[in-house]
Design an enzyme around this catalytic site. Sequence first.
Site, mmCIF file in Angstrom:
data_model
loop_
_atom_site.group_PDB
_atom_site.id
_atom_site.type_symbol
_atom_site.label_atom_id
_atom_site.label_comp_id
_atom_site.label_asym_id
_atom_site.label_seq_id
_atom_site.Cartn_x
_atom_site.Cartn_y
_atom_site.Cartn_z
ATOM 1 C CE1 TYR A 14 17.626 19.261 -2.836
ATOM 2 C CE2 TYR A 14 18.555 21.377 -3.480
ATOM 3 C CZ TYR A 14 18.172 20.091 -3.798
ATOM 4 O OH TYR A 14 18.328 19.630 -5.078
ATOM 5 C CG HIS A 19 21.267 15.062 2.669
ATOM 6 N ND1 HIS A 19 21.928 14.164 3.481
ATOM 7 C CD2 HIS A 19 21.905 15.002 1.464
ATOM 8 C CE1 HIS A 19 22.906 13.591 2.800
ATOM 9 N NE2 HIS A 19 22.919 14.084 1.585
ATOM 10 C CE1 TYR A 65 22.195 22.061 -4.482
ATOM 11 C CE2 TYR A 65 23.856 23.286 -5.706
ATOM 12 C CZ TYR A 65 22.538 23.077 -5.349
ATOM 13 O OH TYR A 65 21.560 23.890 -5.854
ATOM 14 C CG ASN A 67 27.295 14.547 -3.438
ATOM 15 O OD1 ASN A 67 26.798 14.329 -2.336
ATOM 16 N ND2 ASN A 67 26.822 14.024 -4.542
#
EC number: 3.1.1.29
Length: 185
Positions: A14, A19, A65, A67
């Site tokens: 990532y 993001h 992460y 969320n």
Amino acid sequence: MLLVIGLGNPGKEYQYTRHNVGFIAIEKIANQYNSSFSTKKKFNCEIAETISYGQKIIFIKPTTYMNLSGKSVISVKTYYNIYPAKSFVIHDDIDLETGRVKFKTGGGNGGHNGLKSIDGVIGNNYNRIRIGVGRPQNNQDLADYVLNHFSKPEYKTVMQAIDRITSNFGLILENKLEEFKNKMA
């Protein structure tokens, strides 16, 4: 004391995704203040600390992460007793064109799951540095879009925006928030 939170997802896969623009920015800002990150499992984050303009600055990158970012934020906020108004969240924003930066205090989460998580634990009266990553084209799935890497031209544009944030970050430390906001416009 200030708390600066960069939002993103942990893991090399990532690292340079849309993001993770919050992680990219906070690493550059912390580096400017000669501060490096180390993992703090009790806070579920990587943390870096420094003192500048006579105040302590705590930089965090949640390792939960996106969320579940609020889990890290509430742990650090509670431990250091930092008010939401002294917190600055750096995050990606699909509603801004790539490389555009906006600063605001309070407001909604715009459907951003990292902000939703933070709102759930500290409310929404914190500061946001929004970095535009643009919207998906050709009916591309939103989750796929934000979890994809930037194209080379997009990355260059985003890094120029992050350079602008970094070079003006001292205005935040001096509590010149309106001036910082104007420099980002």
